[in-house]
Design an enzyme around this catalytic site. Structure first.
Site, PDB file in Angstrom:
ATOM      1  N   ARG A  35      33.070  32.413 -16.385  1.00  0.00           N
ATOM      2  CA  ARG A  35      33.825  31.695 -17.411  1.00  0.00           C
ATOM      3  C   ARG A  35      33.400  32.255 -18.759  1.00  0.00           C
ATOM      4  NH1 ARG A  35      29.824  30.809 -19.947  1.00  0.00           N
ATOM      5  NH2 ARG A  35      31.062  29.519 -21.319  1.00  0.00           N
ATOM      6  N   GLY A  36      34.093  31.799 -19.824  1.00  0.00           N
ATOM      7  CA  GLY A  36      33.877  32.385 -21.148  1.00  0.00           C
ATOM      8  C   GLY A  36      34.940  33.465 -21.334  1.00  0.00           C
ATOM      9  N   ALA A  37      35.618  33.423 -22.494  1.00  0.00           N
ATOM     10  CA  ALA A  37      36.809  34.256 -22.687  1.00  0.00           C
ATOM     11  C   ALA A  37      36.588  35.759 -22.417  1.00  0.00           C
ATOM     12  CB  ALA A  37      37.365  34.014 -24.083  1.00  0.00           C
ATOM     13  N   ARG A  47      43.760  30.953 -15.692  1.00  0.00           N
ATOM     14  CA  ARG A  47      43.401  30.074 -16.820  1.00  0.00           C
ATOM     15  C   ARG A  47      44.259  30.470 -18.020  1.00  0.00           C
ATOM     16  NH1 ARG A  47      37.252  29.059 -18.016  1.00  0.00           N
ATOM     17  NH2 ARG A  47      38.090  27.029 -18.575  1.00  0.00           N
ATOM     18  N   ASP A 101      38.313  31.048 -27.557  1.00  0.00           N
ATOM     19  CA  ASP A 101      39.161  31.530 -26.458  1.00  0.00           C
ATOM     20  C   ASP A 101      40.418  32.211 -26.975  1.00  0.00           C
ATOM     21  OD1 ASP A 101      37.476  29.217 -25.301  1.00  0.00           O
ATOM     22  OD2 ASP A 101      38.129  30.472 -23.627  1.00  0.00           O
ATOM     23  N   LYS A 129      36.233  25.510 -26.738  1.00  0.00           N
ATOM     24  CA  LYS A 129      35.874  24.401 -25.848  1.00  0.00           C
ATOM     25  C   LYS A 129      36.098  23.044 -26.501  1.00  0.00           C
ATOM     26  CE  LYS A 129      34.853  24.562 -22.477  1.00  0.00           C
ATOM     27  NZ  LYS A 129      35.898  24.445 -21.464  1.00  0.00           N
ATOM     28  N   GLN A 184      28.337  23.307 -20.299  1.00  0.00           N
ATOM     29  CA  GLN A 184      27.969  24.715 -20.530  1.00  0.00           C
ATOM     30  C   GLN A 184      26.811  24.840 -21.517  1.00  0.00           C
ATOM     31  OE1 GLN A 184      31.070  23.517 -20.513  1.00  0.00           O
ATOM     32  NE2 GLN A 184      32.562  24.993 -19.752  1.00  0.00           N
TER      33      GLN A 184
HETATM   34  O1  MRU Z   1      35.677  26.706 -19.941  1.00  0.00           O
HETATM   35  P1  MRU Z   1      34.810  27.839 -20.400  1.00  0.00           P
HETATM   36  O2  MRU Z   1      33.375  27.676 -20.018  1.00  0.00           O
HETATM   37  O3  MRU Z   1      35.367  29.174 -19.975  1.00  0.00           O
HETATM   38  O4  MRU Z   1      34.900  27.772 -21.986  1.00  0.00           O
HETATM   39  C1  MRU Z   1      34.217  28.742 -22.733  1.00  0.00           C
HETATM   40  C2  MRU Z   1      34.324  28.572 -24.199  1.00  0.00           C
HETATM   41  O5  MRU Z   1      34.990  27.688 -24.688  1.00  0.00           O
HETATM   42  C3  MRU Z   1      33.651  29.600 -25.046  1.00  0.00           C
HETATM   43  O6  MRU Z   1      33.189  29.052 -26.249  1.00  0.00           O
HETATM   44  C4  MRU Z   1      34.661  30.714 -25.369  1.00  0.00           C
HETATM   45  O7  MRU Z   1      35.265  31.175 -24.197  1.00  0.00           O
HETATM   46  C5  MRU Z   1      34.030  31.846 -26.091  1.00  0.00           C
HETATM   47  S1  MRU Z   1      32.970  32.791 -25.047  1.00  0.00           S
HETATM   48  C6  MRU Z   1      32.344  34.058 -25.955  1.00  0.00           C
END
Ligand code: MRU
Length: 348
Positions: free
Chosen positions: A45-47, A88, A236, A247, A195
């Site tokens: 996870r994470g963009a 997603r 994201d 998030k 997270q």
């Molecule tokens: O649902 P997630 O854990 O994928 O959400 C992640 C976030 O919101 C991060 O802040 C975002 O993706 C930036 S990651 C460098």
């Protein structure tokens, strides 16, 4: 350094982040369907990390395709693209990676199908490598915004685990520490998936960066005490006008920062900036399983059948954002058009 995702012996290996920090385990994906499952189930996870996973998923899917010519190859790749795209919706990095893979194929169509399969693997590995470099550059730009003695608040995890292995929001923190600055970080736990508690706290402790964990509803009181100097979060998707999706809870944090006159920074690689949409209203917000809200670590904490909302992201309007830290420099939201111009016209 954490390695959230790797291409190993023709397969995609991902660290299962859904079990961290209690269990460190890896999942090997033999096909693109497994990569898509991993993105959906938050093993990865994470963009930026899911952008890399998308590229690797495409490369993996391509290996099994039998096609007589380029057109047939592209036709057979379509289901791979759409399966990964539908995992997603909020992070633009997935669409960004798929577009990059597709355009590469179109630009090299004369190579022949077998060579193109190798080209896709190389490109996916390149995206991973580039992401780490981009994060380090964001770190160098962002570090200048941090003074020794500062306490920084962050939300969710925009660290090594959310990227190729360095971190966007944590990039400036890591660089500041490497430069000898004395900093502290306050990590929001980030309900419902935690997270902040599970991942950010763990990463920063590994990096020996002093971190204090709070629940999300403590941020305001701590700011009021004068304990926070700045906020840095990831994103994201950034819209053309500087509105930022991140998030759920980021919006509330940004408003709190404004009220307490605390600068609010967003670390954003270009792969997370979507110049095709004019504002945050056009960003699709993922709604996730209600169980994430009604249960903690598999244990029910809410009445059976209670009605639940679970948007995974929110949009922070540009007016709450002090600046956006990119690998091309630091931009006020209203100046993002200059970045767009710079990208379209690199010589100027
Ligand atoms: O649902 P997630 O854990 O994928 O959400 C992640 C976030 O919101 C991060 O802040 C975002 O993706 C930036 S990651 C460098």
């Amino acid at each position: 350094m954490f390695k959230p995702i790797e291409w190993v012996n023709g397969k995609v290996r991902m660290l299962d982040q859904s079990r961290l920090p209690v269990k460190v385990s890896y999942i090997t994906c033999n096909d693109y369907q497994k990569v898509a499952e991993g993105i959906k189930k938050l093993w990865i996870r994470g963009a930026p990390a899911i952008g890399i996973a998308a590229a690797m998923g495409v490369a993996l899917g391509a290996q099994k395709i039998k096609a007589k010519n380029f057109d047939e190859f592209m036709r057979r790749l379509e289901p791979v693209f759409s399966a990964i795209l539908s995992t997603r919706p909020t992070a633009v990095n997935i669409a960004w990676a798929i577009k990059r893979m597709r355009n590469l194929l179109l630009s090299k169509k004369t190579l022949g199908v077998e060579k193109l399969k190798t080209v896709l693997i190389e490109e996916a590995k390149k995206i991973l490598k580039e992401d780490i470099e981009v994060n380090k550059t964001i770190g160098r730009y962002g570090e200048k915004l941090i003074k020794s003695g500062d306490t920084i608040i962050t939300h969710c995890n925009a660290g090594a685990l959310a990227t190729g292995g360095y971190g966007t929001a944590t990039g400036p923190m890591r660089t500041a520490v490497a430069e000898g600055k004395n900093i502290q970080v306050i990590a929001d736990e980030t309900r419902p998936v935690l997270q902040g508690a599970r991942l950010t706290a763990c990463e920063l402790m590994n990096d020996k960066i002093p971190v204090t964990l709070i629940t999300d509803n403590m941020a305001g009181a701590i700011m009021k005490n004068g304990e926070i100097n700045l906020a840095i979060v990831g994103t994201d998707r950034v819209a053309r006008n500087g509105d930022v999706a991140n998030k759920i809870g980021t919006y509330s944090l940004a408003i709190l920062c404004k009220e307490h006159k605390i600068p609010f920074y967003v670390a954003a690689p270009l792969s997370s900036i979507d110049f095709s949409i004019p504002s945050g209203e056009f960003i699709p917000i993922e709604e996730r399983d209600s169980k994430e809200v009604t249960h903690i670590a598999g244990k029910r904490i809410a009445p059976l059948n209670v009605k639940v909302r679970n948007p995974a992201f929110d949009v922070t309007p540009a007016k709450y954002i002090t600046a956006i830290i990119t690998e091309k420099g630091v931009f006020k939201p209203k100046d993002l058009y200059k970045l767009q111009r710079q990208i379209q016209n690199p010589k100027h």
